[in-house]
Design an enzyme around this catalytic site. Structure first.
Site, mmCIF file in Angstrom:
data_model
loop_
_atom_site.group_PDB
_atom_site.id
_atom_site.type_symbol
_atom_site.label_atom_id
_atom_site.label_comp_id
_atom_site.label_asym_id
_atom_site.label_seq_id
_atom_site.Cartn_x
_atom_site.Cartn_y
_atom_site.Cartn_z
ATOM 1 N N LEU A 153 -29.522 -76.965 62.215
ATOM 2 C CA LEU A 153 -28.487 -76.299 63.011
ATOM 3 C C LEU A 153 -27.199 -77.087 62.945
ATOM 4 O O LEU A 153 -27.205 -78.297 63.138
ATOM 5 C CB LEU A 153 -28.924 -76.214 64.475
ATOM 6 C CG LEU A 153 -30.327 -75.669 64.748
ATOM 7 C CD1 LEU A 153 -30.669 -75.800 66.228
ATOM 8 C CD2 LEU A 153 -30.411 -74.217 64.303
ATOM 9 N N LYS A 204 -35.289 -83.358 55.825
ATOM 10 C CA LYS A 204 -34.197 -83.396 56.805
ATOM 11 C C LYS A 204 -33.255 -84.587 56.562
ATOM 12 O O LYS A 204 -32.037 -84.422 56.439
ATOM 13 C CB LYS A 204 -34.799 -83.458 58.215
ATOM 14 C CG LYS A 204 -33.811 -83.724 59.315
ATOM 15 C CD LYS A 204 -32.864 -82.572 59.503
ATOM 16 C CE LYS A 204 -31.704 -82.983 60.349
ATOM 17 N NZ LYS A 204 -31.148 -81.954 61.154
ATOM 18 N N ASN A 208 -29.239 -84.231 55.110
ATOM 19 C CA ASN A 208 -28.043 -84.713 55.810
ATOM 20 C C ASN A 208 -27.354 -85.826 55.020
ATOM 21 O O ASN A 208 -26.123 -85.868 54.937
ATOM 22 C CB ASN A 208 -28.408 -85.210 57.212
ATOM 23 C CG ASN A 208 -28.384 -84.083 58.230
ATOM 24 O OD1 ASN A 208 -28.193 -82.921 57.871
ATOM 25 N ND2 ASN A 208 -28.590 -84.394 59.496
ATOM 26 N N GLY A 253 -10.949 -84.953 54.269
ATOM 27 C CA GLY A 253 -10.396 -85.032 55.621
ATOM 28 C C GLY A 253 -10.428 -86.452 56.140
ATOM 29 O O GLY A 253 -10.370 -87.413 55.354
ATOM 30 N N GLY A 257 -18.121 -87.000 61.285
ATOM 31 C CA GLY A 257 -18.525 -87.555 62.584
ATOM 32 C C GLY A 257 -19.681 -86.745 63.126
ATOM 33 O O GLY A 257 -20.403 -86.090 62.377
ATOM 34 N N CYS A 260 -25.086 -86.386 64.103
ATOM 35 C CA CYS A 260 -26.129 -86.248 63.079
ATOM 36 C C CYS A 260 -25.885 -87.141 61.871
ATOM 37 O O CYS A 260 -26.680 -88.025 61.576
ATOM 38 C CB CYS A 260 -26.263 -84.799 62.664
ATOM 39 S SG CYS A 260 -26.648 -83.762 64.070
ATOM 40 N N ARG A 327 -19.166 -87.182 70.042
ATOM 41 C CA ARG A 327 -19.953 -88.312 69.556
ATOM 42 C C ARG A 327 -19.576 -88.642 68.102
ATOM 43 O O ARG A 327 -19.545 -87.770 67.259
ATOM 44 C CB ARG A 327 -21.442 -88.013 69.691
ATOM 45 C CG ARG A 327 -21.856 -87.975 71.158
ATOM 46 C CD ARG A 327 -23.278 -87.554 71.324
ATOM 47 N NE ARG A 327 -23.519 -86.208 70.860
ATOM 48 C CZ ARG A 327 -24.715 -85.619 70.860
ATOM 49 N NH1 ARG A 327 -25.761 -86.282 71.291
ATOM 50 N NH2 ARG A 327 -24.849 -84.385 70.445
HETATM 51 C C1 UGA Z 1 -25.119 -81.371 60.430
HETATM 52 C C2 UGA Z 1 -25.703 -80.524 59.292
HETATM 53 O O1 UGA Z 1 -24.687 -79.784 58.641
HETATM 54 C C3 UGA Z 1 -26.785 -79.582 59.821
HETATM 55 O O2 UGA Z 1 -27.392 -78.886 58.740
HETATM 56 C C4 UGA Z 1 -27.849 -80.403 60.553
HETATM 57 O O3 UGA Z 1 -28.867 -79.583 61.084
HETATM 58 C C5 UGA Z 1 -27.177 -81.167 61.679
HETATM 59 O O4 UGA Z 1 -26.169 -82.032 61.130
HETATM 60 C C6 UGA Z 1 -28.233 -81.976 62.383
HETATM 61 O O5 UGA Z 1 -28.797 -82.891 61.775
HETATM 62 O O6 UGA Z 1 -28.624 -81.624 63.501
HETATM 63 P P1 UGA Z 1 -23.217 -80.968 62.288
HETATM 64 O O7 UGA Z 1 -23.338 -82.427 62.569
HETATM 65 O O8 UGA Z 1 -23.219 -80.018 63.421
HETATM 66 O O9 UGA Z 1 -24.420 -80.494 61.303
HETATM 67 O O10 UGA Z 1 -21.849 -80.748 61.525
HETATM 68 P P2 UGA Z 1 -21.350 -80.440 60.058
HETATM 69 O O11 UGA Z 1 -20.762 -79.108 60.021
HETATM 70 O O12 UGA Z 1 -22.361 -80.769 59.038
HETATM 71 O O13 UGA Z 1 -20.139 -81.485 59.941
HETATM 72 C C7 UGA Z 1 -20.369 -82.897 60.039
HETATM 73 C C8 UGA Z 1 -19.082 -83.651 59.845
HETATM 74 O O14 UGA Z 1 -18.657 -83.569 58.493
HETATM 75 C C9 UGA Z 1 -17.904 -83.127 60.677
HETATM 76 O O15 UGA Z 1 -17.179 -84.210 61.192
HETATM 77 C C10 UGA Z 1 -17.082 -82.329 59.686
HETATM 78 O O16 UGA Z 1 -15.734 -82.260 60.029
HETATM 79 C C11 UGA Z 1 -17.286 -83.152 58.428
HETATM 80 N N1 UGA Z 1 -17.105 -82.399 57.175
HETATM 81 C C12 UGA Z 1 -17.925 -81.364 56.862
HETATM 82 C C13 UGA Z 1 -16.099 -82.774 56.290
HETATM 83 O O17 UGA Z 1 -15.330 -83.723 56.545
HETATM 84 N N2 UGA Z 1 -15.962 -82.089 55.127
HETATM 85 C C14 UGA Z 1 -16.784 -81.057 54.784
HETATM 86 O O18 UGA Z 1 -16.605 -80.497 53.681
HETATM 87 C C15 UGA Z 1 -17.783 -80.679 55.687
#
Ligand code: UGA
Length: 431
Positions: A153, A204, A208, A253, A257, A260, A327
């Site tokens: 998620l 998992k 990640n 970017g 953060g 996860c 976080r």
């Molecule tokens: C992440 C994973 O995408 C999920 O599949 C997983 O289930 C989840 O962790 C978890 O382990 O519970 P999440 O932490 O909600 O989800 O957020 P993401 O959308 O993955 O983004 C994580 C970070 O990466 C954010 O700070 C986002 O801004 C950054 N990001 C993401 C980038 O800088 N560039 C990108 O291309 C994508």
């Protein structure tokens, strides 16, 4: 089916609400009585689009209940999901003491066969420890199975991710448990991958870590783009057109953060080291992520010359758009770094300000993006909220002391910003 969710945090609530939505009978358990009182009223203590509506709808339909007792829930439910927190210890390892405590509590309460499913993100081999803890504590002669069913998620899109998953991973050691879990997910009509428990756990952490690796990779490429005057968005586009690479998670970017990626990478690194397989690539991924925040501050400094006594308007504090989660948000380190250089910060975030307040001292929190711009020496975008995309930039320009924009999320078209009279600085894009 009757499902018990032990731990009503982010993962537990989304999982519970979605299973109830699919027609199952769900009990969500938590030991925080205050939280339970709020939840019973159909209110949600976190911001996740659509979650409050889904919870209140299913509470009304009588399919979703909240309870404080694990024992009661184990007696009522045939499948039990462990969704408790696995916070990082100082050395990066995952703290599994809550998982162990729940396994023990389930074990002593078992009335007859149950499937105990770990959904919390845990290091490989946790399933084996849960099974051992169960064996050591349960009433002899009562059968049970342990399984792993990692969650994928993303905050901000968690409900859609649950209801329309790319895949459901089920790690089992018996056909009986597989049958129960297949039945549970049958309404989703999603591809189901059945594996052994250890492989499911690894899927998992490996997923990640791989996604975070893509981000750090493109962030270094963005620095190179800055150095030579190339455009990282075009580079990412060209790379992503190759299906072997894929276009997602190549957005440069200010670094990743959230609760996860940083936590899971450290835990994966630790478990690999412990098993004698040093995964130095992940060390580098984490280091690049730290550097990326300093790199952004340097970018601001090189445009503004001296930072002392400058005021910056900051747009966005949450670790990404669509959540109030602070976080490991890059904004915290970036703002603290800027403050240490003598910058005064005015900040606005549509959702995360109340969570940001205790983390960020001496920041003035304002009520709108325009307020953040008013009288500032430059504007800094740290989270890609859509409301920042559609601002009235003529007004923003009038409000700023100088028309300078640092776009830490590459939200805007550099040419358009230039046309509007801004000195625009993105990440790895020619300005
Ligand atoms: C992440 C994973 O995408 C999920 O599949 C997983 O289930 C989840 O962790 C978890 O382990 O519970 P999440 O932490 O909600 O989800 O957020 P993401 O959308 O993955 O983004 C994580 C970070 O990466 C954010 O700070 C986002 O801004 C950054 N990001 C993401 C980038 O800088 N560039 C990108 O291309 C994508």
């Amino acid at each position: 089916m009757r499902i018990g969710i032990i731990g009503s945090g982010y993962v537990g609530l989304v999982t519970g609400a979605c299973f109830a939505h699919l027609g199952h009978q769900v009990i969500c358990v938590d030991n925080d009585v205050k939280k339970l009182t709020v939840l019973k009223k159909g209110k949600v203590p976190i911001y996740e689009p659509g979650l409050e509506e889904l919870i209140s709808e299913n509470v009304k339909k009588g399919r979703l209940k909240f309870h404080a007792s694990v024992r009661y829930t184990v007696r009522q439910c045939e499948v039990l999901f462990i969704c408790v927190n696995t916070p990082p210890k100082d050395n990066g390892e995952a703290d599994l003491s809550y998982v162990e405590a729940v396994a023990r509590e389930i074990a002593v309460s078992l009335p007859s066969y149950r499937v105990i499913v770990d959904k919390s993100t845990v290091p490989v081999e946790t399933g084996g420890w849960v099974a051992k803890t169960m064996k050591d504590n349960h009433r002899k002669g009562v059968a049970f199975d342990v399984a792993s069913n990692p969650e994928f998620l993303s905050e901000g899109t968690a409900i859609r991710d649950f209801l329309e998953p790319d895949r459901v991973v089920i790690g089992v050691s018996s056909k009986r448990a597989e049958k129960v879990l297949r039945q549970l997910y049958a309404p989703l009509k999603a591809p189901i991958l059945v594996t052994d428990i250890k492989s499911a756990e690894l899927i998992k952490h490996a997923s990640n870590s791989f996604l975070a690796t893509k981000i750090s990779f493109i962030n270094v490429v963005s620095r190179l783009c800055d150095a030579v005057g190339a455009d990282v968005d075009l580079v990412a586009k060209g790379m992503g057109m190759d299906p072997r690479i894929g276009k997602s998670f190549l957005k440069a970017g200010v670094g990743f953060g959230g609760f996860c990626f940083p936590k899971d990478l450290s835990a994966f690194l630790r478990i690999s080291e412990k098993r004698g397989i040093p995964f130095n690539l992940l060390k580098e991924v984490l280091e690049i992520n730290e550097e990326q925040k300093s790199y952004f501050v340097q970018k601001i400094e090189s445009e503004m010359w001296n930072l002392r006594n400058k005021t910056l308007g900051v747009l966005g504090l949450a670790f990404k758009a669509g959540t109030d989660d602070m976080r490991f948000a890059p904004s915290v380190d970036i703002i603290k770094h800027l403050q240490s250089e003598g910058v005064t910060v005015k900040a606005y975030d549509p959702q995360a300000m109340s969570r940001a307040r205790p983390l960020l001292k001496k920041v003035t929190f304002v009520k709108s993006a325009y307020e953040a711009a008013r009288g500032a020496d430059a504007l800094v975008v740290l989270t890609e909220w859509s409301e920042f995309k559609n601002m009235d930039f003529k007004r923003v320009k009038r409000l700023l002391r100088h028309p300078v924009l640092f776009d830490g999320r590459n939200m805007y078209d550099p040419k358009q910003m230039k046309k509007l009279g801004f000195r625009y600085h993105g990440m790895g894009r020619p300005s």
